[in-house]
Structures are given as structure tokens and as C-alpha cells.
Design a protein around this motif. Sequence first.
Motif, PDB file in Angstrom:
ATOM      1  N   LYS A  33       0.832  -1.201   0.000  1.00 24.49           N
ATOM      2  CA  LYS A  33       0.000   0.000   0.000  1.00 24.49           C
ATOM      3  C   LYS A  33       0.874   1.263   0.000  1.00 24.49           C
ATOM      4  N   LEU A  34       1.915   1.270   0.815  1.00 22.23           N
ATOM      5  CA  LEU A  34       2.807   2.425   0.877  1.00 22.23           C
ATOM      6  C   LEU A  34       3.499   2.661  -0.464  1.00 22.23           C
ATOM      7  N   ARG A  35       3.891   1.591  -1.124  1.00 24.89           N
ATOM      8  CA  ARG A  35       4.522   1.729  -2.445  1.00 24.89           C
ATOM      9  C   ARG A  35       3.516   2.262  -3.461  1.00 24.89           C
ATOM     10  N   GLN A  36       2.240   1.859  -3.343  1.00 23.56           N
ATOM     11  CA  GLN A  36       1.203   2.380  -4.238  1.00 23.56           C
ATOM     12  C   GLN A  36       0.995   3.874  -4.022  1.00 23.56           C
ATOM     13  N   TRP A  37       1.178   4.306  -2.803  1.00 21.09           N
ATOM     14  CA  TRP A  37       1.012   5.726  -2.494  1.00 21.09           C
ATOM     15  C   TRP A  37       2.194   6.562  -2.953  1.00 21.09           C
ATOM     16  N   GLY A  38       3.222   5.930  -3.513  1.00 16.41           N
ATOM     17  CA  GLY A  38       4.344   6.651  -4.078  1.00 16.41           C
ATOM     18  C   GLY A  38       5.510   6.881  -3.137  1.00 16.41           C
ATOM     19  N   LEU A  39       5.568   6.164  -2.042  1.00 18.46           N
ATOM     20  CA  LEU A  39       6.690   6.327  -1.122  1.00 18.46           C
ATOM     21  C   LEU A  39       7.898   5.527  -1.607  1.00 18.46           C
ATOM     22  N   THR A  40       9.062   5.983  -1.236  1.00 20.14           N
ATOM     23  CA  THR A  40      10.270   5.244  -1.583  1.00 20.14           C
ATOM     24  C   THR A  40      10.351   3.992  -0.716  1.00 20.14           C
ATOM     25  N   ALA A  41      11.193   3.069  -1.132  1.00 16.89           N
ATOM     26  CA  ALA A  41      11.337   1.811  -0.390  1.00 16.89           C
ATOM     27  C   ALA A  41      11.848   2.060   1.027  1.00 16.89           C
ATOM     28  N   THR A  42      12.764   3.009   1.192  1.00 13.15           N
ATOM     29  CA  THR A  42      13.296   3.276   2.532  1.00 13.15           C
ATOM     30  C   THR A  42      12.246   3.906   3.436  1.00 13.15           C
ATOM     31  N   ASP A  43      11.458   4.841   2.895  1.00 15.73           N
ATOM     32  CA  ASP A  43      10.387   5.453   3.690  1.00 15.73           C
ATOM     33  C   ASP A  43       9.333   4.409   4.066  1.00 15.73           C
ATOM     34  N   ALA A  44       8.982   3.562   3.103  1.00 17.83           N
ATOM     35  CA  ALA A  44       7.993   2.512   3.375  1.00 17.83           C
ATOM     36  C   ALA A  44       8.504   1.562   4.452  1.00 17.83           C
ATOM     37  N   GLU A  45       9.775   1.236   4.397  1.00 18.04           N
ATOM     38  CA  GLU A  45      10.367   0.342   5.401  1.00 18.04           C
ATOM     39  C   GLU A  45      10.358   0.991   6.785  1.00 18.04           C
ATOM     40  N   LYS A  46      10.694   2.273   6.849  1.00 14.51           N
ATOM     41  CA  LYS A  46      10.692   2.984   8.127  1.00 14.51           C
ATOM     42  C   LYS A  46       9.286   3.037   8.729  1.00 14.51           C
ATOM     43  N   ILE A  47       8.299   3.317   7.893  1.00 12.13           N
ATOM     44  CA  ILE A  47       6.912   3.399   8.377  1.00 12.13           C
ATOM     45  C   ILE A  47       6.440   2.036   8.859  1.00 12.13           C
ATOM     46  N   THR A  48       6.729   1.002   8.091  1.00 11.48           N
ATOM     47  CA  THR A  48       6.320  -0.355   8.476  1.00 11.48           C
ATOM     48  C   THR A  48       6.984  -0.766   9.784  1.00 11.48           C
ATOM     49  N   THR A  49       8.257  -0.468   9.929  1.00 13.17           N
ATOM     50  CA  THR A  49       8.970  -0.793  11.165  1.00 13.17           C
ATOM     51  C   THR A  49       8.347  -0.056  12.350  1.00 13.17           C
ATOM     52  N   SER A  50       8.003   1.208  12.143  1.00 12.22           N
ATOM     53  CA  SER A  50       7.360   1.989  13.208  1.00 12.22           C
ATOM     54  C   SER A  50       6.017   1.375  13.601  1.00 12.22           C
ATOM     55  N   LEU A  51       5.237   0.956  12.613  1.00 13.29           N
ATOM     56  CA  LEU A  51       3.926   0.353  12.889  1.00 13.29           C
ATOM     57  C   LEU A  51       4.078  -0.983  13.630  1.00 13.29           C
ATOM     58  N   ILE A  52       5.099  -1.731  13.286  1.00 16.42           N
ATOM     59  CA  ILE A  52       5.334  -3.008  13.962  1.00 16.42           C
ATOM     60  C   ILE A  52       5.753  -2.767  15.409  1.00 16.42           C
ATOM     61  N   GLN A  53       6.663  -1.817  15.614  1.00 18.88           N
ATOM     62  CA  GLN A  53       7.136  -1.527  16.970  1.00 18.88           C
ATOM     63  C   GLN A  53       6.003  -1.036  17.871  1.00 18.88           C
ATOM     64  N   ARG A  54       5.065  -0.285  17.299  1.00 23.79           N
ATOM     65  CA  ARG A  54       3.962   0.252  18.104  1.00 23.79           C
ATOM     66  C   ARG A  54       2.740  -0.664  18.074  1.00 23.79           C
ATOM     67  N   ARG A  55       2.917  -1.904  17.570  1.00 20.53           N
ATOM     68  CA  ARG A  55       1.906  -2.965  17.590  1.00 20.53           C
ATOM     69  C   ARG A  55       0.660  -2.658  16.752  1.00 20.53           C
ATOM     70  N   PHE A  56       0.781  -1.774  15.780  1.00 20.49           N
ATOM     71  CA  PHE A  56      -0.311  -1.601  14.822  1.00 20.49           C
ATOM     72  C   PHE A  56      -0.345  -2.814  13.890  1.00 20.49           C
ATOM     73  N   ILE A  57       0.835  -3.346  13.608  1.00 23.39           N
ATOM     74  CA  ILE A  57       0.969  -4.524  12.747  1.00 23.39           C
ATOM     75  C   ILE A  57       1.625  -5.629  13.561  1.00 23.39           C
ATOM     76  N   ASP A  58       1.044  -6.814  13.479  1.00 25.10           N
ATOM     77  CA  ASP A  58       1.629  -8.008  14.075  1.00 25.10           C
ATOM     78  C   ASP A  58       1.277  -9.165  13.142  1.00 25.10           C
ATOM     79  N   ASP A  59       2.267  -9.655  12.406  1.00 22.69           N
ATOM     80  CA  ASP A  59       1.991 -10.695  11.414  1.00 22.69           C
ATOM     81  C   ASP A  59       1.427 -11.966  12.035  1.00 22.69           C
ATOM     82  N   ARG A  60       1.864 -12.328  13.229  1.00 16.63           N
ATOM     83  CA  ARG A  60       1.329 -13.525  13.878  1.00 16.63           C
ATOM     84  C   ARG A  60      -0.153 -13.325  14.217  1.00 16.63           C
TER      85      ARG A  60
END
Length: 152
Positions: A33-60
Motif C-alpha cells: 500500500k505504501l509503495r502504491q502511495w508513491g513512497l520510496t522503499a526506505t520510507d515505506a520500510e521505516k513506516i512499516t517498522t514503526s507500525l510493527i514496533q507500536r503494535r499496529f501490525i503483528d503478522d502472527r
Amino acid sequence: MIQRKPLTPERALVRAEELCVRAERSSGEIMKKLRQWGLTATDAEKITTSLIQRRFIDDRRFCEAFVRDKVNFARWGRRKIAMALYEKGVDRDISAEVLASIDPERYEENLRHIMDVKRRSIVGPDTFEGRTKLFRFAASRGFEPELIKKFI
């Protein structure tokens, strides 16, 4: 088509948080989704990491909810669920572990139910063609061939 300018990373973070609050999402879905919104790979990675750390995302957590819904409501088999999880970017180790925890009795009951329903709609279910149709139907729902043979 109208060209949209890419979102800023700050605005994308807010939108991604809103997405995650509304429903469980996998890290792969958010990255896509972040890549569709036009973000760079590094920005998308930073945002995803932030969401995981703050428990917005949990793959399990996502995987457990997804598997539970597909087994209980859609009556999918393990193979179809595993393919869907792969497409959503869930790690294979996590998906394999969650798929192994499916209740075997419930799983077999699902197969029995969908085969009984399909059997009623097939002309000559005890013929070779009828059994073949039953097998293909159950296989298309993601059930394992060995288990299908057992019920046919």
C-alpha cells in the motif's frame, strides 16, 4: 488519468495507522500500500517498522485471525490459506506454525460438509466422473489430496 503527487511520509504514516486500526493488516499488505502511495522503499520500510514496533501490525496476530476466519467461515483448506498468506506477505515460518495449529476435527468436518453439499449437486456422485468432480472441487478449496481420498 490524473497524476497524484506522492504522499509525504508523515501523512502516509497517519493513513497507514488508520488502515491498521480498521482491520488487521500484514506487513506485506502495508508495504504494498505504501509503495502504491508513491513512497520510496526506505520510507515505506521505516513506516512499516514503526507500525510493527507500536503494535499496529503483528503478522502472527494477523495470521491467526486470517486462518481462523478462513477455516470457520469460508471453509478453506490449508493449501489455499497458505497461498493467500504468501500473497499477503506473511513469513512462511509464521504461517506454517499457525496452519499446524488448526483443529483437525474441525478441519475434517469442514471437508465433510463441503463434500456433502457438492455431492447433492452432482449427477451420479458414485460414478468415476462424479468422484472426480468431488475431488477437484475439494482440491480447489485447498484440501490435501490424501485427506480428500479418505472422504471419497
